[in-house]
Motif scaffolding. Structure first.
Motif, PDB file in Angstrom:
ATOM      1  N   GLU A 180      -6.371  17.642  -7.908  1.00 56.42           N
ATOM      2  CA  GLU A 180      -6.305  18.997  -8.457  1.00 56.42           C
ATOM      3  C   GLU A 180      -7.454  19.867  -7.976  1.00 56.42           C
ATOM      4  N   ASP A 181      -8.556  19.255  -7.554  1.00 55.82           N
ATOM      5  CA  ASP A 181      -9.729  20.005  -7.100  1.00 55.82           C
ATOM      6  C   ASP A 181      -9.662  20.375  -5.616  1.00 55.82           C
ATOM      7  N   LEU A 182      -8.679  19.861  -4.888  1.00 57.27           N
ATOM      8  CA  LEU A 182      -8.558  20.208  -3.476  1.00 57.27           C
ATOM      9  C   LEU A 182      -8.247  21.699  -3.325  1.00 57.27           C
ATOM     10  N   ARG A 183      -8.817  22.308  -2.276  1.00 55.52           N
ATOM     11  CA  ARG A 183      -8.567  23.719  -2.009  1.00 55.52           C
ATOM     12  C   ARG A 183      -7.414  23.862  -1.012  1.00 55.52           C
ATOM     13  N   PRO A 184      -6.700  24.985  -1.034  1.00 59.34           N
ATOM     14  CA  PRO A 184      -5.533  25.145  -0.150  1.00 59.34           C
ATOM     15  C   PRO A 184      -5.858  24.941   1.329  1.00 59.34           C
ATOM     16  N   GLU A 185      -7.099  25.260   1.736  1.00 59.49           N
ATOM     17  CA  GLU A 185      -7.455  25.104   3.161  1.00 59.49           C
ATOM     18  C   GLU A 185      -7.782  23.660   3.532  1.00 59.49           C
ATOM     19  N   ASP A 186      -7.883  22.769   2.544  1.00 54.12           N
ATOM     20  CA  ASP A 186      -8.150  21.362   2.816  1.00 54.12           C
ATOM     21  C   ASP A 186      -6.874  20.662   3.280  1.00 54.12           C
ATOM     22  N   HIS A 187      -7.050  19.522   4.013  1.00 50.71           N
ATOM     23  CA  HIS A 187      -5.946  18.644   4.387  1.00 50.71           C
ATOM     24  C   HIS A 187      -6.256  17.252   3.848  1.00 50.71           C
ATOM     25  N   PHE A 188      -5.202  16.494   3.513  1.00 48.22           N
ATOM     26  CA  PHE A 188      -5.460  15.195   2.905  1.00 48.22           C
ATOM     27  C   PHE A 188      -4.291  14.248   3.101  1.00 48.22           C
ATOM     28  N   ASN A 189      -4.544  12.977   2.796  1.00 52.27           N
ATOM     29  CA  ASN A 189      -3.514  11.944   2.764  1.00 52.27           C
ATOM     30  C   ASN A 189      -4.036  10.801   1.899  1.00 52.27           C
ATOM     31  N   LEU A 190      -3.142   9.927   1.494  1.00 49.30           N
ATOM     32  CA  LEU A 190      -3.518   8.783   0.680  1.00 49.30           C
ATOM     33  C   LEU A 190      -3.021   7.496   1.321  1.00 49.30           C
ATOM     34  N   ILE A 191      -3.856   6.483   1.283  1.00 46.65           N
ATOM     35  CA  ILE A 191      -3.475   5.144   1.734  1.00 46.65           C
ATOM     36  C   ILE A 191      -3.752   4.184   0.597  1.00 46.65           C
ATOM     37  N   SER A 192      -2.744   3.439   0.184  1.00 46.75           N
ATOM     38  CA  SER A 192      -2.948   2.379  -0.796  1.00 46.75           C
ATOM     39  C   SER A 192      -2.817   1.046  -0.066  1.00 46.75           C
ATOM     40  N   PHE A 193      -3.634   0.101  -0.464  1.00 44.03           N
ATOM     41  CA  PHE A 193      -3.587  -1.188   0.237  1.00 44.03           C
ATOM     42  C   PHE A 193      -3.781  -2.337  -0.734  1.00 44.03           C
ATOM     43  N   SER A 194      -3.057  -3.398  -0.451  1.00 44.15           N
ATOM     44  CA  SER A 194      -3.271  -4.692  -1.097  1.00 44.15           C
ATOM     45  C   SER A 194      -3.213  -5.713   0.031  1.00 44.15           C
ATOM     46  N   SER A 195      -2.149  -6.505   0.106  1.00 51.21           N
ATOM     47  CA  SER A 195      -2.023  -7.408   1.258  1.00 51.21           C
ATOM     48  C   SER A 195      -1.712  -6.628   2.524  1.00 51.21           C
ATOM     49  N   GLU A 196      -1.046  -5.489   2.350  1.00 47.21           N
ATOM     50  CA  GLU A 196      -0.752  -4.590   3.465  1.00 47.21           C
ATOM     51  C   GLU A 196      -1.176  -3.177   3.085  1.00 47.21           C
ATOM     52  N   ALA A 197      -1.288  -2.330   4.096  1.00 45.55           N
ATOM     53  CA  ALA A 197      -1.661  -0.937   3.875  1.00 45.55           C
ATOM     54  C   ALA A 197      -0.453  -0.040   4.086  1.00 45.55           C
ATOM     55  N   SER A 198      -0.294   0.954   3.200  1.00 47.69           N
ATOM     56  CA  SER A 198       0.801   1.904   3.355  1.00 47.69           C
ATOM     57  C   SER A 198       0.284   3.309   3.108  1.00 47.69           C
TER      58      SER A 198
END
Length: 899
Positions: free
Chosen positions: A302-320
């Protein structure tokens, strides 16, 4: 390259745990070792804190007693001296190279003596302890000295004093002197033990450049009550401050041939950032940890600004990955990411290597294909709670793989959740890649810890910052280049002036903005600066040379983490030399404490190192030390509130009956009912078994005191709302707004939030805890924890009953309460409502402007009509329960109505 020092947490912590005897349980024996004087003198000169703790005791028993001196100091501080004076003889502590002290240490252990004097404890502190046998009537003076450079974190410097004398002390005094040539922009104090009765013992004086804070309670002020000889002085005492700043090259200060350069310019625009969150979702994260991670991640998104770019990676035995590539932080993308974050589950192993390489690959592709804003900053945030168990599991190979993949292009920040992760592994991983590591402690505020860390790195302002000074003027300069400068932090460079240096010291600071380079030029008059630090008597003179040594040692130790074996030895030799020259107890030195003949001769104080699995981990934040050699007691429990029982005043209260001046409330079921207090009185008056019990008098949802009205008070219940989010109060003239989320299906508030514009402050309460946010800094408190905060223009207090009050001389007083008895739920309280302005509004605010009453009903004078701002309400005179006076509440007669 060393990460930017300012991103490190700032703060200084003291714990005055006093000198206590190992005694039996009788009160007479408990006070055999009497602390007759306990003083703290802390002198903060240009952010460098020199603290002296002095405790004087006497053995009032007729036999030999053992006194134990215990206190805590911040992990970033260095002990510089410790001594004991026994019967006029001084027993000093001698600082030696750790290897040289090892023989004495090993011999003491072999004899069964407790040789270690310092151990890690809590989140930010280390515990120092020395015991000594004291003859009858003999006196002992203990003195401990340590030093630390305060770090600016999220816009403030902080001194934390944790005061626990555990007995009444005839002369108990703390003096904190702060001298800042730049000028002190604001100063606030906070305490977890201060009460209104103790407030007179605290004095704060301040002018443009200096402040003096003194706490000197009398014996009667320390005493819990006339019957109890125990002390109320037990908890935290905190001082926060900042200095004046402009858009400039900072402040250069000079003293005794050394200089320090502080750089934290105001007015810079935030640089767009590209951030990939790499989140461990292995099986060990199951339960509360994954729940808190979801909560924190949603807030961070929620704190990200519109000009920011982002992604999420979750990992356990494998990364997605959440998305194939980084995406802009648009409203739609953030909402989708929040749903994804809320759905992550914990299962499987821990494959850190693949997850990190995938994150770097995504940034590489986005950079190569020019998908990211020009001049933006790319960050990687790794959160894990365990060591690698799947894929590549060799920590050194993972560090090597990640460093080669990043190639100096991005900064990596590592968060270790709990103590099942190797902190040393994460620290090197971060330092190798221009970032830093932080431990997240498993506690009720873990989500806040995650959010606060993100706030420290969320707003980059400059990149590639370099400091330059004339070669003919300075030598032996500390780190002078930094990859990133973040909002709310500060860069610090110190050095030594040459013997024949010019009269004017010049400096150039350069850095990069998104579209251009920026350069700051500044000059400092050497003689004028020297004179500024020579005059004041309240500063620790010669501090700047020690500041330079302190900073140099810390930076050398940090460089050793990521240095090659060949370079590590040279760095260690340099750091050891400085540690011995300036008498600092560091990870490379030890302090041997001598004692009188016949007692333990070889106690050794060593600097603990946080390396992952060996840190004392059982004390949650805010908990006292457990019972040990020094006989520490737990915090006093919450006392039952005294309660009043009174009969009903009747439908028409007598004219002399005084109604309470404030209360707004809400019970668990959304119905009138609920009593304020610590415990429910379960021994209610019995009624005749043959007679049905009378219907209980209900507590209303709100009780509104109306200034200038003759109609007593309004008792208001909520029966319907336009939606879950309610604007309860709004007064722009007072800079005040109160909102809440009301759940009709549960008939209670899930949260209430009070926002002040000046000072900028937000208080968010839920049934579980209180969260106070100031300038992006958040602190969490438990209900019924004593709190006493004095801010510029606002005072915030909470008592053992859990009543949180926000007050100032010219504002309406707002109270918040989490009632845990029958009808539990959040309550909002009001006092001084005559201070509302003519622009007050909101669901409740409308009853403070233009209220008009109609005449009594012709057939029933207990019914009337009320008008306000075009709304008409029917009011009926009824008996209700006022729960503000404590258990079991007091019956009052009020005008009842429904919203």
């Amino acid at each position: 390259m060393k990460p930017p020092g300012p991103a490190r947490a700032c703060g200084i912590a003291l714990v005055l745990l006093s000198l206590l005897a190992v005694l039996q349980t009788t009160r007479a024996q408990k006070n055999a070792i009497d602390i007759y004087s306990l003083t703290v003198d802390s002198r903060v000169s240009s952010r460098f804190a020199h603290t002296v703790i002095t405790s004087r005791v006497v053995n009032r028993a007729d036999s030999m007693q053992e006194a134990t001196f215990q206190m805590e100091l911040p992990k970033k501080a260095f002990i510089t001296n410790f001594s004991m004076i026994i019967d006029g003889v001084t027993y000093p502590g001698n600082i030696k190279q750790k290897d040289a002290a090892q023989k004495q240490y090993s011999a003491a252990v072999a004899r069964g003596e407790s040789a270690g004097l310092v151990k890690a404890t809590g989140r930010k502190m280390e515990q120092f302890q020395v015991s000594v046998s004291v003859a009858p009537a003999a006196k002992v003076t203990f003195e401990l000295v340590y030093e630390e450079l305060l770090k600016r974190r999220l816009g403030v410097y902080e001194l934390l004093l944790k005061v626990q004398p555990q007995q009444l002390v005839k002369h108990l005094q703390m003096d904190i002197h702060i001298f800042e040539p730049q000028g002190i922009s604001f100063l606030e104090t906070e305490s977890t033990f201060m009460t209104n009765e103790l407030a007179d013992a605290l004095t704060v004086s301040q002018n443009r450049t200096k402040a003096h804070i003194r706490f000197k309670p009398t014996l009667s002020q320390q005493q819990k009550s006339a019957e109890q000889q125990d002390t109320v002085v037990d908890g935290d005492f905190i001082i926060r401050y900042d200095v004046n700043r402009t858009l400039s090259g900072g402040s250069i200060q000079i003293e005794n041939g050394y200089f320090v350069h502080y750089f934290a310019p105001e007015g810079l625009s935030k640089i767009p950032k590209n951030v990939i969150f790499v989140i461990d979702t292995s099986g060990s994260m199951r339960g509360k940890k994954i729940q808190q991670t979801r909560e924190a991640l949603i807030k961070i998104l929620e704190d990200l600004r519109p000009e920011d770019h982002f992604n999420l990676i979750s990992f356990s035995s494998e990364a997605s990955q959440w998305k194939p590539s980084l995406v802009p932080a648009s409203t739609q993308n953030v909402e989708e990411a929040k749903k994804y974050a809320n759905s992550i589950q914990a299962r499987g192993g821990t494959n850190i290597n693949d997850a990190m390489l995938l994150a770097v690959l995504l940034l590489d592709i986005a950079t190569r294909e020019e998908q990211l804003p020009s001049g933006s900053v790319s960050l990687l945030l790794l959160l894990t709670d365990g060591d690698p168990t799947v894929g590549e599991t060799n920590p050194r190979k993972i560090q090597k793989n990640v460093q080669e993949a990043i190639g100096g292009q991005y900064s990596l920040f590592c968060l270790g959740f709990g103590f099942d992760v190797s902190y040393a592994f994460l620290e090197k991983l971060a330092l190798d890649n221009g970032g830093l590591a932080r431990r997240i402690y498993e506690d009720s505020d873990s989500a806040l810890q995650l959010q606060d860390f993100y706030q420290e790195v969320a707003n980059p302002l400059l990149t590639t910052v370099t400091f330059k000074y004339p070669g003919n003027a300075v030598e032996e300069v500390t780190q002078d280049n930094f990859p990133l400068f973040f909002k709310g932090s500060e860069m610090v460079v110190a050095g030594k002036l040459r013997a024949q240096s010019p009269d004017v010291l010049s400096a150039t600071v350069s850095g990069q903005l998104p579209t251009e380079n920026i350069t700051f030029q500044m000059e400092s008059q050497v003689a004028k600066q020297e004179e500024e630090f020579q005059k004041p008597k309240y500063i620790f003179h010669g501090f700047m040379e020690r500041l330079w040594a302190y900073l140099t040692i810390h930076q050398l130790l940090e460089r050793m983490v990521s240095a090659s074996e060949a370079d590590k030895q040279a760095l260690e030799t340099q750091a050891l030399g400085l540690s011995l020259n300036y008498s600092f107890v560091t990870p490379l030195t030890s302090m041997v404490v001598t004692k009188p003949e016949g007692q333990e001769q070889s106690q050794v104080a060593e600097k603990p190192v946080e390396n992952g699995h060996d840190v004392f981990r059982h004390r949650a934040k805010g908990h006292p030390l457990t019972q040990g050699a020094a006989g520490f007691a737990s915090y006093a429990g919450v006392h039952d509130m005294p309660f009043r029982k009174s009969g009903p005043p009747g439908l028409s209260a007598p004219s002399h009956y005084r109604y309470p001046s404030y209360i707004l409330g809400l019970d668990r079921h959304g119905l009138p009912g609920g009593i304020v207090g610590d415990h429910l009185d379960e021994t209610m008056e019995e009624t005749s078994p043959t007679a049905p019990p009378p219907a209980p008098i209900q507590a209303p949802t709100f009780i509104l005191p109306l200034p200038g009205q003759s109609m007593d008070q309004l008792c208001v219940d909520i029966k319907s709302t336009p939606g879950p989010l309610l604007l309860l109060l709004s007064d722009p003239d007072q800079g005040l707004e109160v909102t809440g989320e009301y759940k009709m299906e549960k008939a209670q508030f899930s949260w209430i939030e009070v926002t002040f514009k000046n000072p900028q402050l937000q208080v968010h309460v839920s049934p579980e805890h209180v969260v106070v946010t100031r300038e992006r800094r958040s602190s969490q408190y438990k209900w019924k924890e004593t709190l006493f905060v004095v801010l510029p223009g606002l005072k915030m207090t909470m008592d053992k009953a859990g009543l949180l009050l926000l007050s100032s001389p010219d504002r309406v007083t707002i109270g918040l309460l989490s009632w845990d008895g029958p009808g539990q739920g959040l309550r909002l309280l009001l006092r001084d409502t005559d201070r509302f302005s003519s622009h007050v509004g909101g669901l409740l605010g409308r009853f403070y402007q233009g209220v008009a009453w109609g005449p009594p009903d012709a057939t029933d004078d207990s019914k009337r009509t009320l008008w306000t701002r075009g709304f008409e309400f029917n009011a009926t005179r009824k008996l209700k329960l006022d729960y503000q006076v404590g258990i079991p509440g007091t019956e009052i007669s009020c005008w009842s109505m429904e919203l």
